[in-house]
Scaffold this active site. Structure first.
Site, short mmCIF file in Angstrom:
data_model
loop_
_atom_site.label_atom_id
_atom_site.label_comp_id
_atom_site.label_asym_id
_atom_site.label_seq_id
_atom_site.Cartn_x
_atom_site.Cartn_y
_atom_site.Cartn_z
N LYS A 118 41.96 56.63 56.92
CA LYS A 118 42.30 56.65 55.47
C LYS A 118 43.66 57.30 55.26
O LYS A 118 44.52 56.77 54.58
CB LYS A 118 41.27 57.44 54.67
N THR B 133 46.04 57.80 57.43
CA THR B 133 47.08 56.98 58.07
C THR B 133 47.40 55.76 57.21
O THR B 133 48.56 55.41 57.01
CB THR B 133 46.59 56.54 59.47
N ARG C 8 45.41 65.44 51.04
CA ARG C 8 44.90 66.79 51.14
C ARG C 8 45.60 67.51 52.30
O ARG C 8 46.07 66.87 53.25
CB ARG C 8 43.39 66.79 51.41
N LYS D 46 38.17 66.99 65.36
CA LYS D 46 38.78 65.81 64.74
C LYS D 46 40.29 65.79 64.90
O LYS D 46 40.93 64.76 64.96
CB LYS D 46 38.42 65.75 63.26
N ALA E 104 35.00 66.19 52.24
CA ALA E 104 34.20 65.36 51.32
C ALA E 104 32.72 65.36 51.67
O ALA E 104 31.91 64.81 50.95
CB ALA E 104 34.72 63.93 51.32
N PHE F 150 36.18 60.97 53.99
CA PHE F 150 35.05 60.27 54.59
C PHE F 150 34.81 58.91 53.92
O PHE F 150 35.78 58.26 53.50
CB PHE F 150 33.79 61.16 54.59
N PHE G 63 43.57 48.45 65.48
CA PHE G 63 43.68 49.27 66.69
C PHE G 63 44.10 48.37 67.84
O PHE G 63 43.76 47.18 67.87
CB PHE G 63 42.33 49.93 67.02
N TRP H 91 49.83 51.71 61.65
CA TRP H 91 49.83 52.76 62.71
C TRP H 91 50.87 52.42 63.77
O TRP H 91 51.66 53.25 64.18
CB TRP H 91 48.43 52.85 63.34
N1 LIG Z 1 45.31 52.03 63.93
C1 LIG Z 1 45.15 53.15 64.64
N2 LIG Z 1 45.27 53.12 65.99
C2 LIG Z 1 45.10 54.25 66.71
N3 LIG Z 1 44.78 55.47 66.17
C3 LIG Z 1 44.64 55.53 64.83
C4 LIG Z 1 44.82 54.40 64.00
N4 LIG Z 1 44.62 54.80 62.70
C5 LIG Z 1 44.35 56.12 62.75
N5 LIG Z 1 44.37 56.56 64.02
C6 LIG Z 1 44.09 57.93 64.46
O1 LIG Z 1 42.72 58.16 64.14
C7 LIG Z 1 42.53 59.50 63.67
C8 LIG Z 1 41.96 59.47 62.25
O2 LIG Z 1 42.93 58.94 61.39
P1 LIG Z 1 42.98 59.50 59.88
O3 LIG Z 1 44.01 58.72 59.16
O4 LIG Z 1 43.10 60.98 59.90
O5 LIG Z 1 41.53 59.09 59.38
P2 LIG Z 1 40.72 59.65 58.11
O6 LIG Z 1 41.71 60.14 57.13
O7 LIG Z 1 39.96 58.48 57.65
O8 LIG Z 1 39.85 60.73 58.66
C9 LIG Z 1 43.92 60.16 63.72
O9 LIG Z 1 44.06 60.83 64.97
C10 LIG Z 1 44.89 58.99 63.71
O10 LIG Z 1 46.10 59.28 64.38
O1 LIG Z 2 36.78 65.21 54.16
C1 LIG Z 2 37.07 64.42 55.08
O2 LIG Z 2 38.28 63.81 55.12
P1 LIG Z 2 38.71 62.72 56.20
O3 LIG Z 2 37.79 61.56 56.02
O4 LIG Z 2 40.14 62.36 55.82
O5 LIG Z 2 38.57 63.35 57.54
MG LIG Z 3 42.00 61.99 56.31
#
Ligand SMILES: Nc1ncnc2c1ncn2[C@@H]1O[C@H](COP(=O)(O)OP(=O)(O)O)[C@@H](O)[C@H]1O
Ligand SMILES: O=COP(=O)(O)O
Ligand SMILES: [Mg+2]
Length: 558
Positions: free
Chosen positions: A71, A73, A94, A105, A273, A301, A382, A410
């Site tokens: 999300k 990203t 955030r 994470k 969340a 989430f 991915f 990404w």
């Molecule tokens: N398309 C992608 N390919 C590889 N890694 C990714 C990709 N999108 C996100 N990531 C990695 O996955 C993890 C979660 O991404 P993030 O954006 O923080 O997700 P969320 O905000 O939904 O928790 C991070 O380490 C990010 O660098």
């Molecule tokens: O509260 C959780 O946030 P992410 O889904 O961005 O990890």
């Molecule tokens: Mg996030």
């Protein structure tokens, strides 16, 4: 493979004043924290209030794997892509808690070529907001014990103190502690515990407050516990709220940084969340809506948690009305929902993917029919996704009433998100938002929780033991029945069982505990046993890989 931090440390950042100037933010209103971070003065935000709002795009997701599905990203990649196609866009995120950063994470500054920078600063102390929240929270805790030590004039029943201490770290050893040991000079012994800072009601208030006065007023209304005859004791009874607000007077100003493509990002407030509201501050989003034509913000989430709280708590209180929602899906998470275990997610598995798509279908249905929002599915691509998997996902979703766009932000940054950006613009310009709440303010607390569980989670009903039911009745009797619900439950499932993946139906949502957040103006309903407000560190914490080299550069931060 190039790491996120290597990409971030190669970024060609602009001075933050240059980034702000592009969005007509005069440097006199910027309070720099170094060259690449700044806080925006609240006085400036006051000057914007008569401007029209830009469009609001909410980024949410399917129920994630433990790594998260992108999300943050995607929010960053979409924001960069909107600017690339000529749309004046800002993102609101955030700020990362150091619990996940040193835990399992990792950071929350995006990834690949869709990141906010300076990512090391953002993922560590940033501008000190979460430390300020922790100090304000713990000042109140200290004042409670101090009041009891010096005679307890308010008659606080030490067995009914609900206010806990916090620290911004995953530390299971602090979940259940005893304070006041060591004799009369140390106060009165009592059981206590620590929550992670981002679960503090102070953080929720921080994210919902509209300004410093509202912040102080809400802090004063915090209920810290009860007397022996069950009268609530407030933070204002302890004269704590002025000092708490003083600790937060700078933190409450929104932080501005930039993306890898030098587009502005507000990063402010950091509640999770699954145990709190899961969205950035109202102050930051309100400011972004006045400063840009398209604001992209994320809710933590899955859409059963962060997006629901954004709708039913944040939008209800702030008046925001999202113009569309982007639900982030990944092939890997959908295979996980189809029954594939984490170590096997990198293999193609069309049958599991097809089965797991049920999770995405329900989220799309909830977003369109229960939040009333036009919805776009962003497949966060991915490297190991196969063409067959992508095609299956697109074909299966073709009849669900939501455009499906493969986004490669990404790997390619804003350029990889341009198709998604065009789809968002088209959706916002052609499909009106029929934004609505999942329940009404004057529904009973029980009926509010029932609406969330049955409409969104596929549950048959909710249940609670007599103690919890009595707590809910007392909250209604004490006048809190009009408050929205903040559900605390596992992020891995629509149900309260993290192992029940996909789109379960007919399950029962058990309310284990009910907590009043009188300052934040919501009621926390803790559902199931798989949730805690002080996570623990994993066997191999991320901190093992983090270091600082001889030139003072952070290494190993993902
Ligand atoms: N398309 C992608 N390919 C590889 N890694 C990714 C990709 N999108 C996100 N990531 C990695 O996955 C993890 C979660 O991404 P993030 O954006 O923080 O997700 P969320 O905000 O939904 O928790 C991070 O380490 C990010 O660098
Ligand atoms: O509260 C959780 O946030 P992410 O889904 O961005 O990890
Ligand atoms: Mg996030």
């Amino acid at each position: 493979m190039t790491t996120d931090i290597a990409i971030a440390q190669r970024a060609k950042m602009l001075r933050i004043g240059q980034v702000a100037q592009r969005f007509d933010i005069d440097e006199e209103y910027m309070e720099p924290y170094g060259y690449y971070k700044a806080k925006i003065s609240l006085e400036f935000l006051e000057t914007l209030k008569d401007r029209p709002n830009g469009k609001l795009i909410l980024v949410t997701a399917i129920n994630p794997t433990p790594a998260g599905e992108g999300k943050t990203t995607t929010t960053i990649g979409l924001g960069d892509a909107l600017n690339r196609i000529g749309k004046k866009s800002m993102i609101c995120l955030r700020e990362p808690s150091m619990g996940p950063v040193f835990g399992m994470k990792g950071g929350a500054a995006g990834g690949g070529y869709a990141q906010v920078v300076p990512m090391e600063d953002i993922n560590l102390h940033f501008t000190g907001d979460i430390s300020a929240v922790s100090l304000a929270n713990n000042l109140l805790a200290a004042l409670i014990d101090n009041h009891i030590h010096h005679g307890n004039e308010l008659g606080i029943d030490a067995r009914r103190i609900v206010w806990k201490r916090v620290v911004d770290m995953n530390d299971r050893a602090l979940r259940d502690v005893t304070v006041g040991l060591g004799g009369p000079g140390n106060g009165f012994p009592r059981s206590d515990g620590f929550d992670i800072a981002v679960a503090s009601e102070v953080m929720a208030i921080f994210c919902l407050a509209t300004g410093l006065e509202d912040l102080k007023d809400r802090l004063g209304r915090i209920v810290i516990g009860y007397t022996r005859d069950l009268r609530p004791v407030l933070a204002s009874d302890l004269k704590a709220h002025g000092a708490m607000a003083a600790l937060l007077k700078d933190a409450i100003k929104p932080n501005m940084v930039q993306t890898l493509e030098n587009n502005p990002a507000f990063i402010h407030g950091g509640p999770f969340a699954n145990i709190a509201t899961g969205t950035n501050s109202v102050i930051a989003t309100s400011a972004a809506l006045k400063l840009s034509d398209y604001v992209v913000t994320e809710a933590g989430f899955g859409a059963d948690l962060g997006a629901e709280k954004f709708v039913d708590i944040v939008c209800r209180k702030s008046g925001f009305k999202p113009d569309c929602a982007v639900v982030v899906a990944t092939v890997r998470a959908l295979k996980y929902h189809g029954g594939v275990e984490l170590p096997d997610l990198n293999q193609e598995n069309l049958s599991a993917l097809e089965k797991g798509i049920a999770n995405l279908e329900r989220h799309v249905n909830n977003i369109r029919n229960h939040y009333g929002l036009p919805c776009i599915v962003a497949i966060n691509h991915f490297t190991l996704d196969t063409d067959a998997e992508i095609k299956l996902l697109q074909d299966k979703m073709a009849t669900q009433g939501a455009p499906v766009v493969v986004s490669r932000h990404w790997a390619e940054g804003g350029k990889g998100g341009e198709e998604l950006a065009h789809a968002v613009i088209n959706m916002v310009e052609t499909t009106p938002s029929n934004f609505k709440f999942v329940y009404e303010e004057n529904d009973s607390l029980w009926n509010k929780m029932t609406a969330i569980a049955t409409k969104l989670y596929g549950a048959r009903d909710i249940m609670a033991d007599s103690r919890v039911r009595a707590q809910i009745r007392k909250l209604e009797d004490d006048g809190y029945g009009s408050y929205p619900i903040c559900v605390a439950k596992t992020q891995y499932s629509f149900s309260t069982d993290p192992a029940l993946r996909g789109a379960p139906t007919g399950h029962s949502v058990a309310i284990r505990d009910v907590q009043l957040a009188a300052g934040a103006e919501f009621i926390v309903m803790v559902c199931g046993d798989a949730i805690m407000t002080m996570p623990g560190l994993p066997r191999v914490p991320s901190s093992n890989m983090i270091d600082v080299d001889s030139e003072g550069r952070i290494v190993g931060l993902f």
